[in-house]
Every structure is written in C-alpha cells, then in structure tokens.
Motif scaffolding. Structure first.
Motif, PDB file in Angstrom:
ATOM      1  N   ILE A 151      -5.160  10.885  -5.767  1.00 34.20           N
ATOM      2  CA  ILE A 151      -4.540  11.713  -4.728  1.00 34.20           C
ATOM      3  C   ILE A 151      -5.604  12.341  -3.834  1.00 34.20           C
ATOM      4  CG2 ILE A 151      -3.124  13.755  -4.296  1.00 34.20           C
ATOM      5  CD1 ILE A 151      -1.542  11.345  -5.328  1.00 34.20           C
ATOM      6  N   GLN A 152      -6.682  12.833  -4.436  1.00 35.93           N
ATOM      7  CA  GLN A 152      -7.755  13.455  -3.657  1.00 35.93           C
ATOM      8  C   GLN A 152      -8.392  12.475  -2.676  1.00 35.93           C
ATOM      9  OE1 GLN A 152     -10.339  15.021  -6.690  1.00 35.93           O
ATOM     10  NE2 GLN A 152      -8.797  16.490  -7.414  1.00 35.93           N
ATOM     11  N   LEU A 153      -8.439  11.206  -3.055  1.00 37.10           N
ATOM     12  CA  LEU A 153      -9.002  10.179  -2.176  1.00 37.10           C
ATOM     13  C   LEU A 153      -8.045   9.761  -1.066  1.00 37.10           C
ATOM     14  CD1 LEU A 153     -10.755   7.999  -4.882  1.00 37.10           C
ATOM     15  CD2 LEU A 153     -11.902   9.043  -2.919  1.00 37.10           C
ATOM     16  N   GLY A 154      -6.806  10.206  -1.146  1.00 36.65           N
ATOM     17  CA  GLY A 154      -5.826   9.866  -0.126  1.00 36.65           C
ATOM     18  C   GLY A 154      -5.048   8.603  -0.417  1.00 36.65           C
ATOM     19  N   GLY A 155      -5.208   8.051  -1.634  1.00 36.11           N
ATOM     20  CA  GLY A 155      -4.479   6.841  -1.995  1.00 36.11           C
ATOM     21  C   GLY A 155      -4.921   5.637  -1.185  1.00 36.11           C
ATOM     22  N   SER A 169       0.837  -1.205   0.000  1.00 33.97           N
ATOM     23  CA  SER A 169       0.000   0.000   0.000  1.00 33.97           C
ATOM     24  C   SER A 169       0.867   1.249   0.000  1.00 33.97           C
ATOM     25  CB  SER A 169      -0.923   0.012   1.223  1.00 33.97           C
ATOM     26  OG  SER A 169      -1.831  -1.057   1.188  1.00 33.97           O
ATOM     27  N   ALA A 170       1.860   1.261   0.879  1.00 37.82           N
ATOM     28  CA  ALA A 170       2.772   2.401   0.945  1.00 37.82           C
ATOM     29  C   ALA A 170       3.615   2.492  -0.321  1.00 37.82           C
ATOM     30  CB  ALA A 170       3.672   2.278   2.172  1.00 37.82           C
ATOM     31  N   ALA A 171       4.010   1.334  -0.862  1.00 37.41           N
ATOM     32  CA  ALA A 171       4.810   1.330  -2.092  1.00 37.41           C
ATOM     33  C   ALA A 171       4.034   1.946  -3.248  1.00 37.41           C
ATOM     34  CB  ALA A 171       5.238  -0.099  -2.421  1.00 37.41           C
ATOM     35  N   LYS A 172       2.773   1.586  -3.373  1.00 35.15           N
ATOM     36  CA  LYS A 172       1.953   2.130  -4.458  1.00 35.15           C
ATOM     37  C   LYS A 172       1.737   3.635  -4.284  1.00 35.15           C
ATOM     38  CE  LYS A 172      -1.148  -1.287  -4.022  1.00 35.15           C
ATOM     39  NZ  LYS A 172      -2.308  -2.179  -4.288  1.00 35.15           N
ATOM     40  N   ASN A 173       1.474   4.065  -3.062  1.00 33.35           N
ATOM     41  CA  ASN A 173       1.311   5.499  -2.805  1.00 33.35           C
ATOM     42  C   ASN A 173       2.590   6.259  -3.123  1.00 33.35           C
ATOM     43  OD1 ASN A 173      -1.318   5.119  -1.954  1.00 33.35           O
ATOM     44  ND2 ASN A 173      -0.835   5.207   0.225  1.00 33.35           N
ATOM     45  N   HIS A 174       3.713   5.677  -2.742  1.00 30.60           N
ATOM     46  CA  HIS A 174       5.001   6.325  -2.983  1.00 30.60           C
ATOM     47  C   HIS A 174       5.240   6.482  -4.483  1.00 30.60           C
ATOM     48  CE1 HIS A 174       9.051   7.633  -2.125  1.00 30.60           C
ATOM     49  NE2 HIS A 174       9.564   6.663  -2.865  1.00 30.60           N
TER      50      HIS A 174
END
Length: 232
Positions: free
Chosen positions: A157-161, A70-75
């Motif tokens: 991005i607006q959804l907070g990832g 999850s963090a990897a995809k957001n990054h």
C-alpha cells in the motif's frame, strides 16, 4: 515453524476473466496449501464461462470489477484482511508449501516481499519451447527476471500498488519501485506452476500485441530494466 498464536492471515488475490479452463486447479492448489490461515479473493471481470460460480463453490470471496489486472489486483488488496497479500494469475498453481514458506521467510528476516520461482508446463511442442526459455531466464544474471508476488500488505500500500495505466510489466514496475525505496525482498525455493496448456503462435502474437500497447510507457519509466526483460 510459526507458533499457532503467531500465524498472520494471508490474502490470495486472483484477477479473472473467463478463466474456467485453469481456474479450478488454481483454486484447489490454494485450498491444499499447508499454511492454514488463507482468504482467497477473486476479482472477476464479468466472466460468462462459470468462473464466478467456481469461485463461490470453492469458498472464495468474489468481487466484480470491469478493469485490467493492475486495477483488479489493487482493488483486491484494498478489500482484503490479510497481513500479507499474494497475487496469483488464474492459470497458476502454487506448490503445497509456497504460502507457508513465504510467511516463515518474511517473519524470520523481516521482509517486505518474496520472489517465488515459476515453472511453466505445456502440452505441445511450442509451449514446451517457451517453458525451456522461461526456465533459462529464471537462472540468468538479471535481477528483474524473477519478481515478487508475495508482499507485506503495508509495504504494498505504501508503494502505491500496481500502476493501473500499465497492462504489461506492472509487476516489474512495482519491483523496481520497491527496490529503489529500499524495501527488503527475499526468495523461496518453492515453485509456482504456470499452466500454459496448448500454446499456439496466434495466442502468442495476440498477447504480444495486446500487452505491448503499454510497453512504451513502461520503457519510458524504466528503460534499463525493461530492455533487459523484454527487449534484449
């Protein structure tokens, strides 16, 4: 079809960790897409099996991050340049027109996200049974079995990832938030092939235990949809 002057960049984001077994096929399928404007970003968790070397050889930008997917995809999404983001697992192989069809649909209907059907392939009996199960789920009545992987980056991005506290069902959680916020989502016919290889019962139970650790939190956030997808 999109005119050449109108083609937006698509960023394909792939979290990896010792993924060499399937990763090269995944990368080659991206390079063979009919859509011409694609950047590939690999977010690697310190692989030691040659995954990083394969990524560089095949032209991907590689980011190093010691974190769950999850963090990897957001990054990856924060570092990419595309108007659209397309999240793939390292054992997935999009068919040739997936990206082209997703972009066309988004621009034609002003969509924020696109669902891409998935088809599992395996080399042994247990894996083929799981493939049949997933295929039946694809055509079930639930609206949370098929979930989007392709997004307008601004909407993502607006959804907070993705919720970085989740290691299971983060994609389902994002989809529920997307629908609740009334973002527009569609579906293409082009498929993603999930390369499952030789599936063993040990692998199934190991993954179920590992990913199940965050299932209670997911269940608390989205009890109705989680029961449909994971429990019933």
């Amino acid at each position: 079809m999109i005119g050449s002057e109108e083609k937006p960049l698509v960023s394909v984001i792939i979290p990896t960790f010792n993924s060499r077994k399937t990763f090269e096929r995944c990368m080659q399928s991206i390079r063979q897409q009919t859509y011409p404007l694609i950047e590939t970003i690999v977010v690697d968790r310190f692989s030691v099996d040659g995954t990083q070397e394969t990524a560089k050889k095949l032209g991907a930008k590689t980011l190093i991050l010691n974190a769950e997917r999850s963090a990897a995809k957001n990054h990856g999404a924060t570092k990419c340049k595309g108007k659209f983001v397309f999240f793939l697992d390292s054992d997935m192989e999009p068919t040739l027109k997936v990206v082209e069809n997703c972009v066309n649909l988004c621009l034609k209907k002003n969509l924020d996200a696109v669902i891409i059907p998935e088809k599992s392939t395996s080399e042994n009996f247990l894996g083929k049974c799981r493939s049949i199960e997933k295929t039946l789920q694809q055509y079930g009545s639930s609206t949370t079995i098929n979930i989007p992987r392709f997004f307008n980056k601004d909407a993502f991005i607006q959804l907070g990832g993705y919720d970085e506290s989740l290691i299971c069902g983060e994609d389902l959680d994002l989809y529920i938030r997307l629908k609740n916020a009334r973002y527009r989502c569609g579906q293409v016919k082009s498929e993603i092939i999930h390369l499952e290889g030789n599936v063993t019962m040990r692998e199934i139970t190991s993954k179920a235990y590992y990913y199940g650790k965050s299932l209670p939190k997911l269940l608390k956030k989205n009890p109705k949809h989680v029961r449909i997808r994971y429990v019933n």
